[in-house]
Structures are given as C-alpha cells and as structure tokens.
Scaffold this active site. Structure first.
Site, short mmCIF file in Angstrom:
data_model
loop_
_atom_site.label_atom_id
_atom_site.label_comp_id
_atom_site.label_asym_id
_atom_site.label_seq_id
_atom_site.Cartn_x
_atom_site.Cartn_y
_atom_site.Cartn_z
N LYS A 80 0.87 -1.18 0.00
CA LYS A 80 0.00 0.00 0.00
C LYS A 80 0.90 1.23 0.00
O LYS A 80 2.05 1.17 0.45
CB LYS A 80 -0.87 -0.03 1.26
N GLY A 182 -18.61 8.17 2.17
CA GLY A 182 -17.80 8.52 1.00
C GLY A 182 -18.13 7.63 -0.18
O GLY A 182 -19.26 7.14 -0.32
N ALA A 185 -19.36 3.93 0.86
CA ALA A 185 -20.58 3.88 1.66
C ALA A 185 -21.78 4.49 0.94
O ALA A 185 -22.92 4.10 1.19
CB ALA A 185 -20.35 4.57 3.00
N1 LIG Z 1 -12.59 2.57 -2.15
C1 LIG Z 1 -12.45 1.25 -2.09
O1 LIG Z 1 -12.69 0.53 -3.08
C2 LIG Z 1 -12.01 0.60 -0.82
C3 LIG Z 1 -12.03 1.29 0.36
N2 LIG Z 1 -11.69 0.65 1.51
C4 LIG Z 1 -11.71 1.37 2.78
O2 LIG Z 1 -13.04 1.85 3.02
C5 LIG Z 1 -12.97 3.12 3.70
C6 LIG Z 1 -13.71 4.17 2.89
O3 LIG Z 1 -13.11 4.28 1.61
P1 LIG Z 1 -13.68 5.29 0.51
O4 LIG Z 1 -15.16 5.30 0.55
O5 LIG Z 1 -12.98 4.96 -0.74
O6 LIG Z 1 -13.10 6.66 1.04
P2 LIG Z 1 -13.74 8.12 0.94
O7 LIG Z 1 -12.64 9.06 1.23
O8 LIG Z 1 -14.50 8.31 -0.32
O9 LIG Z 1 -14.79 8.11 2.14
C7 LIG Z 1 -14.43 8.13 3.47
C8 LIG Z 1 -15.38 9.09 4.16
O10 LIG Z 1 -15.12 9.01 5.56
C9 LIG Z 1 -15.24 10.32 6.09
N3 LIG Z 1 -14.55 10.38 7.37
C10 LIG Z 1 -13.23 10.41 7.64
N4 LIG Z 1 -13.00 10.43 8.96
C11 LIG Z 1 -14.22 10.38 9.55
C12 LIG Z 1 -14.67 10.36 10.91
N5 LIG Z 1 -13.81 10.40 11.93
N6 LIG Z 1 -16.00 10.29 11.14
C13 LIG Z 1 -16.88 10.25 10.12
N7 LIG Z 1 -16.52 10.28 8.82
C14 LIG Z 1 -15.21 10.35 8.54
C15 LIG Z 1 -14.65 11.21 5.01
O11 LIG Z 1 -15.07 12.55 5.15
C16 LIG Z 1 -15.19 10.54 3.74
O12 LIG Z 1 -16.43 11.09 3.34
C17 LIG Z 1 -11.48 3.39 3.90
O13 LIG Z 1 -11.05 2.88 5.13
C18 LIG Z 1 -10.82 2.59 2.78
O14 LIG Z 1 -9.47 2.26 3.06
C19 LIG Z 1 -11.36 -0.67 1.56
C20 LIG Z 1 -11.34 -1.41 0.41
C21 LIG Z 1 -11.59 -0.81 -0.90
O1 LIG Z 2 -10.15 -1.19 -3.88
C1 LIG Z 2 -9.19 -0.49 -3.64
O2 LIG Z 2 -9.26 0.63 -3.14
C2 LIG Z 2 -7.83 -0.98 -4.01
C3 LIG Z 2 -7.40 -2.09 -3.13
C4 LIG Z 2 -7.09 -1.58 -1.79
O3 LIG Z 2 -6.22 -0.77 -1.61
C5 LIG Z 2 -7.91 -2.03 -0.67
O4 LIG Z 2 -8.64 -3.01 -0.81
O5 LIG Z 2 -7.80 -1.41 0.40
#
Ligand SMILES: NC(=O)C1=CN([C@@H]2O[C@H](COP(=O)(O)OP(=O)(O)OC[C@H]3O[C@@H](n4cnc5c(N)ncnc54)[C@H](O)[C@@H]3O)[C@@H](O)[C@H]2O)C=CC1
Ligand SMILES: O=C(O)CCC(=O)C(=O)O
Length: 369
Positions: A80, A182, A185
C-alpha cells in the site's frame, strides 16, 4: 523501536520513501509480502498528523492487503502507499506523475490503485508514467473506480453477518449505522435502502451527510454519536482503528460489518467483540470487492467475472463465522488463519500467472481506444 525492528516484527519486505521537491511529493510505499505475487494495494492521500503516523498507516494497510489478497484467493501479495498531503488542495499532475515514476522504479513489485483521497483521474495521471496501476479510466481498458465493487462485496458480507446474528439475512427494517458516507458507503447505502434498511449516517464532511440524507432518507448524527446510535448493524466505512477501548463499550449493534480497513485498533479488540457476542465481519474479507475487481485486470478486465467472484464474499464470511463458532475463536483469528495457511502452502510454488498478468497490464496502452 527502530524502523528495521518494526519491519522485522511483522516481516515487511520493503519500504520506499519518495520525495520530489518540485511537485511537493512526499509518499511512502510499503511492501509487506510478495509470496503470492506482486503487491497490490491502493494509494491513500491524507493530511497525516506526522510522518510517523503516515508510516504507521502505510505499514498497517500493506499488511492488511497481504491478508486480504491471500484470503480472497488472489495470486497477489500485499502493499500500500500513502501520499502525505491534503487531497482537496495539494493534488497536481506533477505530483501524481512523480509518484508514478517511483512506482515504475519498483518494476512491478508493487501495483497501485485508488484509496481514500485518490480518484480514477489521479490513477490516469500515474498511468502516464507506469503500467503498474489499476483502477484507471475504463477507456484505457481498465476497471475504473473500485468503490462500487467494494460496496457490492460489503453488502454481501453484511447479509452474511445478519444471517449469523439474527437468523435471517433480510435487511428489511434493520437499522444500519454508517460511519463515513464517501465513495464506498454512498453506494452501500443505496443497496441497503433498496432492501428496506433504515440508515443512520455520519461524516466529518457535511456535504456527504446531506447527500445521504437526501438520497436515502438517512438520519444524520454527529461523528461522536455514531457508536452509541440505536442500531442493529454498525458499518464502519471511514478510517481505521474505530473499534477500540473507548468505542466498544458504547456499541449497541449486534453486528459490525463495514468497508474500512484496519477496523480493530489492536487484535485484543477483536477478542473483546467475541466475548461480547458481537458478530464481527473481518474487515479485509468483507471489503475485498475492490481489490478483486482491480485484480481482474491482470487477466484482461471482465466485469461480469469480477462481480461473480465478489459475490462469493458472502459465503467466505459465512464460513469464517462457522469456523469461529466451531472452534470458539474470534472471527478475525479464523480469517487470519485462512490467509496465513494459504501463504504458507504457496511459499514454494512459482506461478506463471503473475508474469502473464503484468503483460496484460502493459498491453492496455497499445489496445486503448
Ligand atoms: N474505495 C475502495 O474501493 C475501498 C475502500 N476501503 C476502505 O473503506 C474506507 C472508505 O473508503 P472510501 O469510501 O474509498 O473513502 P472516501 O474518502 O470516499 O470516504 C471516506 C469518508 O469518511 C469520512 N470520514 C473520515 N473520517 C471520519 C470520521 N472520523 N467520522 C466520520 N466520517 C469520517 C470522510 O469525510 C469521507 O467522506 C477506507 O477505510 C478505505 O481504506 C477498503 C477497500 C476498498
Ligand atoms: O479497492 C481499492 O481501493 C484498491 C485495493 C485496496 O487498496 C484495498 O482493498 O484497500
């Protein structure tokens, strides 16, 4: 602990520090384990409180990818990257292209993609400098943003967890508290609300909350109040370590199932959830949809094939609960065992899949339209 002692403790293979003064790039690439193949995992861009915090995040996330890729049956190792900076103000073409050159320098030992704070457009910039990037725009023959795929897998995993806790996988009328609305979700909320679940949401970004309230009739709460929300299911979908000494005593949910990486602050918090009888869907199993989707690019991307595999997350989670029940061990321990067993079994196997996969990535540029 010195850096090498830290690396030795969890057996990290490599940590790369990237600095480019003209673009302002400061990034860390952590490669945990490449037994199963090149390390695949996204790049996170975040305003870290310190360089130490950034390194800790990179290391924890990279190890999580080793386990995620192993348990998902992928021929890929774990790595990562984190880019230190504000994703709203510090992005530039130069920064991502400089970062791409560092990834190219790793010669395919690490393949990147999106994570929190990075987008498909950012991957397109990285792609100018290296083939070792997935989640690039579909017009390049790539799979695009992995978040919808992740959301689909999390939805399947939530249904498995509901089945385990409530004896029925129906989510109709269930209250789901979603932390962070985000990219992942937002799509997850759509699946949940289509099935008749009631949503409680929070985010530090007011616009994200407003969108969820308007689109899904969700009830908004302050970020600090999400843990104690009256709900059946808590879905952590923001950052890691939200299951800790302070939050676990507040939880009313009987199920924890969400997309965030590294949800348990320490492994003892997984033990605590088990003692409390809370059904916990191990983070790296339930959130593997994104990586399964981008990994499919190594065989020439086929969305139908990828989603078929993502749907299997439901049965994977169900079998982890079954092992947990039968062996009286926490679900995260059951998942870790499956991942570690696979890595051990494959230690001496050499696969041609990987070389073929890397060729598939480099072919995209010539066949792009
Ligand atoms: N995007 C993907 O395909 C994948 C994402 N993940 C994990 O899922 C999680 C979300 O990822 P995404 O939706 O891509 O990220 P994103 O950045 O689009 O959404 C994350 C959201 O969490 C909010 N946030 C941050 N800190 C916060 C807090 N303390 N309280 C409430 N809200 C808070 C942010 O403002 C943002 O809206 C992360 O942990 C990421 O590593 C895991 C696997 C794949
Ligand atoms: O789906 C992604 O965001 C890429 C793979 C990854 O980094 C994850 O699963 O956390």
């Amino acid at each position: 602990m010195s850096l090498f002692e830290t690396m030795e403790k969890d057996d990290y293979e490599e940590v790369l520090f990237c600095q480019d003064k003209s673009s302002g790039l400061k990034a860390i690439v952590a490669i945990h384990d490449t037994t199963l193949g090149p390390a695949l995992g996204g790049s996170r861009m975040w305003t870290y409180a310190s360089e130490e915090a950034a390194l800790e995040d990179a290391l924890r996330l990279a190890k999580g990818m080793t386990y995620k890729n192993a348990v998902s049956g992928l021929n890929l190792g774990g790595g990562k990257a984190v880019i230190i900076g504000n994703p709203k103000t510090d992005k530039s073409e130069a920064l991502f292209r400089a970062f791409g050159r560092y990834i190219q320098g790793l010669g395919g030992r690490y393949i990147t993609a999106e994570d929190v704070g990075t987008t498909t457009e950012d991957m397109d910039l990285i792609y100018q400098e290296t083939d070792y990037v997935t989640g690039v725009s579909p017009s390049f023959g790539s799979s695009g943003n992995p978040s919808p795929a992740t959301a689909y897998g999390v939805y399947q995993g939530i249904k498995a967890a509901a089945g385990e806790a409530f004896g029925s996988d129906s989510l109709e009328g269930r209250v789901v508290a979603v932390q962070g609305v985000g990219s992942v979700a937002n799509r997850l909320c759509q699946y949940l609300s289509e099935e008749g679940a009631k949503l409680v949401v929070t985010d530090i970004d007011k616009e994200a909350v407003r969108r969820a309230v308007e689109s899904f009739g969700a009830v908004a709460v302050d970020p600090a109040d999400i843990y104690s929300a009256d709900c059946d299911i808590y879905a952590p979908c923001a950052l890691g370590a939200t299951l800790n000494d302070d939050t676990i005593p507040l939880l009313k949910a009987r199920v924890i199932a969400g997309s965030a990486n590294n949800q348990l602050k320490e492994s003892r918090h997984g033990d605590r959830l088990h003692e409390l009888g809370i059904v916990y869907a191990p983070d790296y199993v339930i959130n593997a949809g994104g990586v399964i989707n981008i990994a499919d690019e190594l065989s020439g991307y086929n969305q139908e094939r990828a989603y078929k595999k993502i749907a299997e997350i439901r049965s994977s989670i169900a079998s982890i609960f079954e092992i947990s029940r039968r062996e009286r061990i926490p679900s995260y321990v059951a998942a870790d065992r499956l991942a570690e067993d696979r890595i051990m079994r494959m230690k001496n196997v050499r696969s041609t899949f990987v070389q073929n996969g890397l060729h598939s990535l480099s072919r995209r540029k010539t066949s792009a339209h």
